[in-house]
Design a protein around this motif. Structure first.
Motif, PDB file in Angstrom:
ATOM      1  N   PRO A 160      -0.862   1.221  -3.802  1.00  0.00           N
ATOM      2  CA  PRO A 160      -0.105   1.147  -5.057  1.00  0.00           C
ATOM      3  C   PRO A 160      -0.949   0.576  -6.197  1.00  0.00           C
ATOM      4  N   TYR A 174       2.516   4.332  -7.588  1.00  0.00           N
ATOM      5  CA  TYR A 174       1.292   4.944  -7.075  1.00  0.00           C
ATOM      6  C   TYR A 174       0.786   5.992  -8.057  1.00  0.00           C
ATOM      7  N   ARG A 228       3.392  -3.184  -8.719  1.00  0.00           N
ATOM      8  CA  ARG A 228       4.641  -3.524  -8.012  1.00  0.00           C
ATOM      9  C   ARG A 228       5.533  -4.245  -8.983  1.00  0.00           C
ATOM     10  N   LEU A 283       7.415   0.246  -6.063  1.00  0.00           N
ATOM     11  CA  LEU A 283       5.971   0.377  -5.872  1.00  0.00           C
ATOM     12  C   LEU A 283       5.539   1.617  -6.636  1.00  0.00           C
TER      13      LEU A 283
END
Length: 139
Positions: free
Chosen positions: A126, A119, A129, A117
């Motif tokens: 997020p 960020y 992915r 994930l």
């Protein structure tokens, strides 16, 4: 599974075996189920539209999973990505570092499967992915 390599050992391994990424990434932590890695975003990681490029986010996912796998099996440089799928969900904040949270779901004798994930630093949701599979050579 408990890690076999510390952050210092991993950094030394990457410096010797993978110098192409020097200065781009920082290992924040190695955990029992993966690792957290930061992409230190620079101008070269941005694309038109003032956002972080897809290839830069892919690199973070791939390097994060590589570190997660290596930290479990030890320094086996020839482990390679055999599959990666990435979903871009939100626009990352330009000029802000990206954090990849890599988690291993299966670590077998010849394959490792996990996800990352991604960020933007300071965001709760997020921005991407990735699902990855790594091939592990005999070691």
């Amino acid at each position: 599974m408990e890690p076999k390599m510390t952050i210092a050992e991993m950094n030394a391994f990457l410096e010797a075996e993978f110098p192409q990424i020097d200065g781009d990434f920082r290992i924040d932590q190695i955990t029992d189920d993966g690792c957290d890695v930061t992409l230190i975003v620079a101008e070269r990681h941005l694309r038109p539209g003032n956002t972080v490029s897809g290839p830069a986010m892919f690199a973070l996912a791939d390097v994060g999973m590589y570190i997660a796998v290596m930290s479990r099996i030890g320094p086996v440089g020839l482990a390679v990505t055999t599959n990666c799928s990435i979903d871009f969900m939100r626009k990352p904040v330009a000029g802000v570092n990206l954090i990849g949270k890599a988690r291993l779901h299966k670590l077998g004798r010849v394959l490792a499967v996990g996800d990352v994930l991604i960020y933007s630093e300071g965001m709760d949701a997020p921005v991407a992915r990735a699902s990855l599979t790594y091939s592990i050579p005999k070691h």
